[in-house]
Design an enzyme around this catalytic site. Structure first.
Site, PDB file in Angstrom:
ATOM      1  N   LYS A 159      66.042  -2.332 -22.199  1.00 20.35           N
ATOM      2  CA  LYS A 159      67.303  -2.168 -22.944  1.00 20.35           C
ATOM      3  C   LYS A 159      68.515  -2.728 -22.195  1.00 20.35           C
ATOM      4  O   LYS A 159      69.631  -2.220 -22.332  1.00 20.35           O
ATOM      5  CB  LYS A 159      67.539  -0.688 -23.278  1.00 20.35           C
ATOM      6  CG  LYS A 159      66.375  -0.030 -24.003  1.00 20.35           C
ATOM      7  CD  LYS A 159      66.603   1.450 -24.198  1.00 20.35           C
ATOM      8  CE  LYS A 159      65.375   2.116 -24.756  1.00 20.35           C
ATOM      9  NZ  LYS A 159      65.515   3.570 -24.912  1.00 20.35           N
ATOM     10  N   ASP A 200      62.376  11.463 -25.383  1.00 18.93           N
ATOM     11  CA  ASP A 200      62.933  12.009 -26.621  1.00 18.93           C
ATOM     12  C   ASP A 200      61.878  12.602 -27.544  1.00 18.93           C
ATOM     13  O   ASP A 200      62.186  13.484 -28.356  1.00 18.93           O
ATOM     14  CB  ASP A 200      63.768  10.957 -27.357  1.00 18.93           C
ATOM     15  CG  ASP A 200      63.019   9.654 -27.581  1.00 18.93           C
ATOM     16  OD1 ASP A 200      61.852   9.543 -27.171  1.00 18.93           O
ATOM     17  OD2 ASP A 200      63.618   8.728 -28.153  1.00 18.93           O
TER      18      ASP A 200
END
Length: 484
Positions: A159, A200
């Site tokens: 990312k 997550d």
């Protein structure tokens, strides 16, 4: 009419490879099950099956103030989560979004964690917590390997991050060092202890489990896709002796199911479009399952499918515009918009096609485009259902050995799946297709899907709260602590 019938037959033939039978989906489910088993036993598997060291779900006895940090991109959040003494009362959440400058993302690890520590201190000051002592849960959405709940090591940056000196280092240790440096500068007296580092998916499961103690599976279906579930610790053969606890407990396993199929087990159902998307991706040969179901790739699969319909079935008069031939120009959001549009003339589809260089399309052409979207999204939901079914049936097998969370009906198994992600939330049919197909693939099981609220934030705090409740030396059996 004959020509129209021939064209229709060609369209049906192109679309047919996206219509998976229950027999094919059962095959996917069983392949997933075999890979689960192999991964747990340290054998060759396309599922990483990473132990999370989360050994319990919330049981309603968690209370107090907790900090949570959610880092996974250029924006990150600091949260204060206040769990009430009674689980029926409202959970209070205060949060603040902070930016990570691009220069900091690519600087040194010390600079990155100093920036994070500075933001934590700013948050504590804003919320009158400058002298508080608080445990912290850290959602860190980058590839990591864990040796303990608070002992996580970065495998590689993604990312756009590339801070030096972080890969292979203990993340909790880096954050603690940065917080101590910051305290020396500010002379504040707060005490923040990292108790848990999670991803997550685990946070999603924990958030839903707070109000539904049958929730022992977590799933993300958004830009990417992943799932976790509570496994019998005795069956996690990859755990080292010193990482095990006495008794028959459970531990959450991060399956990393996006990589399912990297060993060739999905080749019989992959299409030419899937292979083209994979070939043009930044990681060819990797994340095969994710590329067939997630939001990052769904629109691109539809784009290649439309190109096939142009070439093989003469859609749009056999003409492919330069825009349609350009990678990334058919967004996954278009799939959602087209399928959500119930207007007789399919106006949303007409507007999208106009942007792709096709003006004045016919209703028949727009209907074919909608069919293409429906076929790709339905296949995605069905494949996702196969994965969920594998986890549900595995969970049922575990319960026969570790009775917990039972429904009281021996003939049926009850379980809840916590879900988050934009595809699940925003696509008009995905959640219903998923639920219906799981029911077909899991006979004698009552499977409930519960949408998560802020799993990556509140979930990290809940993992921390459970860890604090269980204590560092967890002697209680999971079935006793979390049985409902």
């Amino acid at each position: 009419m004959a020509n129209a019938a021939a064209i229709r037959n060609q369209i049906d033939e192109v679309l047919s490879s996206y219509k998976l039978s229950n027999e094919q989906l059962e095959y996917v489910r069983d392949q997933m099950t075999q890979n689960l088993f192999n991964g747990l036993h340290g054998k060759k598997s396309s599922l990483k099956m990473l132990p999370s060291f989360v050994r319990g779900i919330p049981n309603g006895k968690e209370c107090g103030d907790f900090l949570a940090l959610d880092l996974g991109g250029t924006n990150f959040r600091v949260l204060r989560v206040k769990l009430p003494e009674k689980s029926d009362d409202r959970v209070e959440v205060d949060s603040q979004v902070y930016m990570v400058p691009e220069t900091t993302m690519r600087s040194t690890g010390e600079e990155l964690f100093d920036h994070i520590a500075e933001c934590i201190e700013d948050f504590l000051t804003r919320h009158n917590l400058a002298d508080a002592s608080l445990p912290l849960g850290f959602t860190f959405s980058f590839p990591c390997v864990q040796n303990g709940l608070d002992n996580s090591f970065l495998l590689r940056w993604t990312k756009g991050f590339n801070a030096t000196g972080v890969v292979g280092k203990d993340l909790a240790g880096l954050l603690h060092e940065a917080l101590e440096r910051r305290k020396l500068q500010s002379h504040l007296t707060y005490s923040v202890k990292v108790k848990a580092v999670i991803n997550d998916t685990v946070g999603t499961m924990m958030t839903c489990a707070y109000t539904d103690h049958d929730c022992t599976i977590g799933m993300i279906v958004g830009t990417g896709s992943n799932a976790c579930y509570m496994e019998s610790e005795a069956d996690i053969k990859t755990l080292k002796k010193e990482q095990r606890l006495a008794g028959n407990g459970r531990m959450c396993i991060n399956t990393e199911w996006g990589g399912f199929g990297e060993n060739g087990s999905l080749e019989s159902i992959r299409t030419d479009c899937d292979r083209a998307v994979d070939k043009e991706s930044i990681n060819p040969g990797c994340m095969i399952f994710e590329k067939m179901i997630s939001g990052m790739y769904m629109g691109e699969v539809v784009r290649y499918l439309l190109l096939n319909l142009v070439r093989q079935a003469g859609l749009f008069g056999g003409v492919a515009t330069d825009i349609l031939k350009t990678k990334g120009k058919f967004l996954t959001a278009f799939v959602t918009q087209i399928e959500a549009d119930r207007s007789h003339q399919l106006k949303a589809c007409s507007q999208i096609l106009d942007c792709l260089g096709y003006a004045n399309t016919t209703l028949e052409e727009r209907s074919v485009v909608r069919e293409a979207c429906v076929n790709v999204s339905t296949r995605a939901a069905n494949l996702c259902a196969s994965g969920v079914a594998a986890l549900v049936l595995r969970s049922r097998d575990i319960e026969t050995k570790l009775p917990a969370l039972g429904s009281g009906d021996a003939s049926r198994f009850r379980i809840t799946v916590g879900v988050d992600g934009t595809v699940y939330k925003k696509h008009p049919r995905f959640r219903f297709l998923l639920s219906d197909k799981v029911s077909e693939l899991c006979p004698n099981c009552d499977v409930t899907f519960r949408q998560s609220s802020d799993g990556s934030g509140k979930g990290a705090a809940l993992v921390t709260a459970v860890a604090c409740r269980l204590g560092e030396n967890i002697e209680a059996d999971f079935t006793t602590e979390d049985g409902g």
